[in-house]
Write an enzyme that holds these catalytic residues in place. Sequence first.
Site, PDB file in Angstrom:
ATOM      1  N   THR A 347      64.637  34.655 -35.867  1.00 16.25           N
ATOM      2  CA  THR A 347      64.727  33.836 -37.070  1.00 16.25           C
ATOM      3  C   THR A 347      65.786  32.762 -36.884  1.00 16.25           C
ATOM      4  OG1 THR A 347      65.132  33.871 -39.467  1.00 16.25           O
ATOM      5  CG2 THR A 347      66.362  35.454 -38.146  1.00 16.25           C
ATOM      6  N   HIS A 400      70.723  51.253 -35.398  1.00 19.78           N
ATOM      7  CA  HIS A 400      71.699  52.062 -34.644  1.00 19.78           C
ATOM      8  C   HIS A 400      71.207  53.484 -34.401  1.00 19.78           C
ATOM      9  CE1 HIS A 400      75.379  52.631 -32.718  1.00 19.78           C
ATOM     10  NE2 HIS A 400      76.251  52.376 -33.682  1.00 19.78           N
TER      11      HIS A 400
END
Length: 429
Positions: A347, A400
């Site tokens: 993006t 994560h």
Amino acid sequence: MSEIKVPDLGESISEGTIYKWHVKEGDVVGAGDVLAELETDKVNLEISAEEGGVISAILRQEGENVAVGEAIGVIGEAAGGEAKTPASSAAGSGGEAPAAPAPVPSAPAAAPAPPAAPEPSSAAASGEHLATPGARKLARERGIDLGEVGARDPIGRIAQADVQGHGAAAPAPKPADGGSKPAAAKAPESAAPSGGKEVERKRMSRRRLTIASRLVEAQHTAAMLTTFNEVDMTAILDIRKRRKDSFKEKHDVGLGFMSFFTKAVIGALKAYPLLNAEIDGEDLIIKKYYDIGIAVAAKEGLVVPVVRDADRLSFPQIEREIGELAAKARNNTLSLSELQGGTFTITNGGVFGSLLSTPILNTPQVGILGMHKIQLRPIALDETTTVNRPMMYIALSYDHRIVDGSEAVSFLVKVKELLEDPESLLLEG
């Protein structure tokens, strides 16, 4: 007579919102003519006429939610027929049809006022009124008895427009200030939260609601973390300066930044494959292909079309593919297949002037790279030499749960190295 029905919208999409009607009651249409535009969670789709005729009734209005297979209008036969009398007598003028309050009967002796009287009593007594959900809701809100509303639908179903037409005259005597406009009833409701100050209440589009839901879902389901770095864009800017004219002349497409970043991301994904994976229950699905999503800001909200097998494409092919997908996104002509899938997303907030941001994951993907504005900043080359360089901050948001911090940082460093040495993209991208 045939019904205009909501077509199959594709996998996992069961309903949509009527975005725009391209016809009105009384219009003559041919087979294949576009009748309406439907907004879904991902794309806008056109509804076309399966056969020719006259639009004798519009059952669902713009802004209403409709399900697959639901009838939203009726097409009557173009040659004669009681249902089309108002349209045919208007010599093809679609604007005349709504003005004729007379119900279905075409007999000239039936004046507008008399038929309205028997209908309420009989319908209200039985309690059986054919009406669309939107019409029922509007009638409840305005306190209108559906038995008192005349239907223009040949089969007698009351549409939202019928209720609106009935209610336009009824509320007129109530306001003392002469406010006969329907919007006047909504003003106190929308102004109330601001203590009487002027506000605007605007319904969120289906796509905006979907974007909001998915972004919140990403934050709730992923252990999202973002790491940052910066890239010296000197080498890429130099290549573009020297090659842009010949590149454009040869390939008929401009040499932008996205091809460099796409190639750099692919090179880093090959080195750190967990960023090209997704979680499925207790399993990891590590993808061996590179379908790169490119976020595009469209009028109705952010969409992410996908460049398929980007690792097999050349620089001009990537630039051309991204340009075509971006154009489709802005014109609302993307297909569902062009939005589905994707293994990693890029993006670019820099086109709007963003200097730094933390992009949100495009789930179920586990990585997204954010590009930002190129800005001249002083860079220390050594202890005595400082120069101004075109620098860009880049951000990697990652899940994560499966990507450790060291791997994420290394991935971003790899992207940085490939961008600062563009020739290496030919080898590793």
